[in-house]
Enzyme design. Structure first.
Site, PDB file in Angstrom:
ATOM      1  N   GLU A  98       0.917  -1.126   0.101  1.00 18.96           N
ATOM      2  CA  GLU A  98      -0.013  -0.008   0.113  1.00 18.96           C
ATOM      3  C   GLU A  98       0.865   1.046   0.134  1.00 18.96           C
ATOM      4  O   GLU A  98       2.097   1.204   0.841  1.00 18.96           O
ATOM      5  CB  GLU A  98      -0.933  -0.209   1.217  1.00 18.96           C
ATOM      6  CG  GLU A  98      -1.587   1.130   1.638  1.00 18.96           C
ATOM      7  CD  GLU A  98      -2.921   1.440   0.625  1.00 18.96           C
ATOM      8  OE1 GLU A  98      -2.567   1.456  -0.617  1.00 18.96           O
ATOM      9  OE2 GLU A  98      -4.014   1.695   1.148  1.00 18.96           O
ATOM     10  N   ASP A 102      -3.158   5.652   6.184  1.00 21.08           N
ATOM     11  CA  ASP A 102      -3.769   7.085   6.615  1.00 21.08           C
ATOM     12  C   ASP A 102      -4.736   6.719   7.949  1.00 21.08           C
ATOM     13  O   ASP A 102      -4.331   6.438   8.904  1.00 21.08           O
ATOM     14  CB  ASP A 102      -4.399   7.839   5.507  1.00 21.08           C
ATOM     15  CG  ASP A 102      -4.806   9.229   5.698  1.00 21.08           C
ATOM     16  OD1 ASP A 102      -4.318   9.890   6.311  1.00 21.08           O
ATOM     17  OD2 ASP A 102      -5.964   9.384   5.237  1.00 21.08           O
ATOM     18  N   LYS A 130       1.154   7.999   7.636  1.00 27.69           N
ATOM     19  CA  LYS A 130       0.633   9.274   8.136  1.00 27.69           C
ATOM     20  C   LYS A 130      -0.048   8.678   9.691  1.00 27.69           C
ATOM     21  O   LYS A 130      -1.088   8.660   9.860  1.00 27.69           O
ATOM     22  CB  LYS A 130      -0.438   9.778   7.461  1.00 27.69           C
ATOM     23  CG  LYS A 130      -0.125  10.640   6.585  1.00 27.69           C
ATOM     24  CD  LYS A 130      -1.505  11.571   6.225  1.00 27.69           C
ATOM     25  CE  LYS A 130      -1.493  11.778   4.590  1.00 27.69           C
ATOM     26  NZ  LYS A 130      -2.560  12.335   4.056  1.00 27.69           N
TER      27      LYS A 130
HETATM   28  P1  IMP Z   1      -7.035   4.840   4.690  1.00 21.41           P
HETATM   29  O1  IMP Z   1      -7.884   4.161   4.523  1.00 21.41           O
HETATM   30  O2  IMP Z   1      -7.577   6.213   5.384  1.00 21.41           O
HETATM   31  O3  IMP Z   1      -5.556   4.396   5.495  1.00 21.41           O
HETATM   32  O4  IMP Z   1      -6.264   5.522   3.229  1.00 21.41           O
HETATM   33  C1  IMP Z   1      -5.800   4.836   2.324  1.00 21.41           C
HETATM   34  C2  IMP Z   1      -5.831   5.514   1.072  1.00 21.41           C
HETATM   35  O5  IMP Z   1      -6.211   6.797   1.040  1.00 21.41           O
HETATM   36  C3  IMP Z   1      -4.641   5.249   0.241  1.00 21.41           C
HETATM   37  O6  IMP Z   1      -4.491   3.865  -0.134  1.00 21.41           O
HETATM   38  C4  IMP Z   1      -4.760   6.546  -0.532  1.00 21.41           C
HETATM   39  O7  IMP Z   1      -5.362   5.859  -1.921  1.00 21.41           O
HETATM   40  C5  IMP Z   1      -5.704   7.632  -0.095  1.00 21.41           C
HETATM   41  N1  IMP Z   1      -4.961   8.404   0.670  1.00 21.41           N
HETATM   42  C6  IMP Z   1      -4.575   8.640   2.043  1.00 21.41           C
HETATM   43  N2  IMP Z   1      -3.666   9.845   2.255  1.00 21.41           N
HETATM   44  C7  IMP Z   1      -3.513  10.391   0.821  1.00 21.41           C
HETATM   45  C8  IMP Z   1      -2.700  11.533   0.438  1.00 21.41           C
HETATM   46  O8  IMP Z   1      -2.211  12.189   1.305  1.00 21.41           O
HETATM   47  N3  IMP Z   1      -2.774  11.815  -0.952  1.00 21.41           N
HETATM   48  C9  IMP Z   1      -3.632  10.956  -1.699  1.00 21.41           C
HETATM   49  N4  IMP Z   1      -3.893   9.778  -1.193  1.00 21.41           N
HETATM   50  C10 IMP Z   1      -4.158   9.404   0.009  1.00 21.41           C
HETATM   51 MG    MG Z   2      -4.261   3.699  -2.122  1.00 21.75          MG
END
Ligand code: IMP
Ligand code: MG
Length: 173
Positions: A98, A102, A130
């Site tokens: 991945e 985030d 992050k």
């Molecule tokens: P999560 O489900 O919030 O952990 O996010 C995962 C997905 O969100 C990542 O695989 C990205 O596709 C998208 N994402 C999270 N942060 C960013 C960012 O800063 N820029 C662009 N896409 C992001």
């Molecule tokens: Mg992604």
């Protein structure tokens, strides 16, 4: 129309060094195992393509397509699967690639889905982490670089489908 402002955060040379570090760890851990690498589309396409060329063990590569951002800068909280893997992970070591971790929603969704299919192990390798943004306590086993809570683009990462092709990673203001 207002133009997006991009500030360089991680150069392609730094990315290359981080990939070497990750590949070194993975090459040590995955020798002589039945490995399935699962790359999460779309964002991980460049990270996966570059990282797998540095791996020296046998594996099958497969892809899932998950999304939760829907053109926004924040996760919507609902993860949608639009393409599933095409191989059987039962009895295999699964390594998820991945590009950025985030909130943890995406990986939480995938881990739960995979757990139902009896893999031998499931580990997570992310290029960017992050940590501050975590809503679900997901821990990545291999982390390239920890970054602050900034929205980033480039090297596969997009904002409204733009900037995926940039070789470096930028902070989008
Ligand atoms: P999560 O489900 O919030 O952990 O996010 C995962 C997905 O969100 C990542 O695989 C990205 O596709 C998208 N994402 C999270 N942060 C960013 C960012 O800063 N820029 C662009 N896409 C992001
Ligand atoms: Mg992604």
């Amino acid at each position: 129309m207002q133009k997006d402002k991009l500030d360089l955060l991680i150069s392609k040379n730094e990315i290359e060094k981080v990939l070497d570090k990750l590949a070194h760890l993975l090459n040590a851990d995955y020798q002589k195992k039945n490995v399935i690498i699962v790359s999460i589309l779309k964002g991980s396409f460049l990270f996966s393509a570059d990282l797998v060329r540095k791996l020296h063990f046998n594996f099958i590569i497969d892809f899932v397509r998950l999304s939760s951002y829907h053109n926004l800068k924040e996760s919507t909280g609902t993860v949608t699967l639009t393409k599933d893997i095409e191989c059987d992970i039962a009895g295999k070591h699964v390594l998820i690639l991945e590009e950025i971790l985030d909130s943890g929603m995406t990986l939480d969704f995938l881990l739960k889905r995979f757990a139902a299919n009896d893999p031998l192990s499931v580990k997570i390798c992310v290029l960017l982490d992050k940590k501050e943004k975590r809503r679900i306590p997901i821990h990545a086993d291999y982390v390239g670089i920890e970054i602050e809570d900034k929205f980033v683009v480039g090297y596969g990462l997009d904002y409204q489908e733009k900037y995926r092709n940039l070789p470096d990673i930028y902070h989008l203001k």
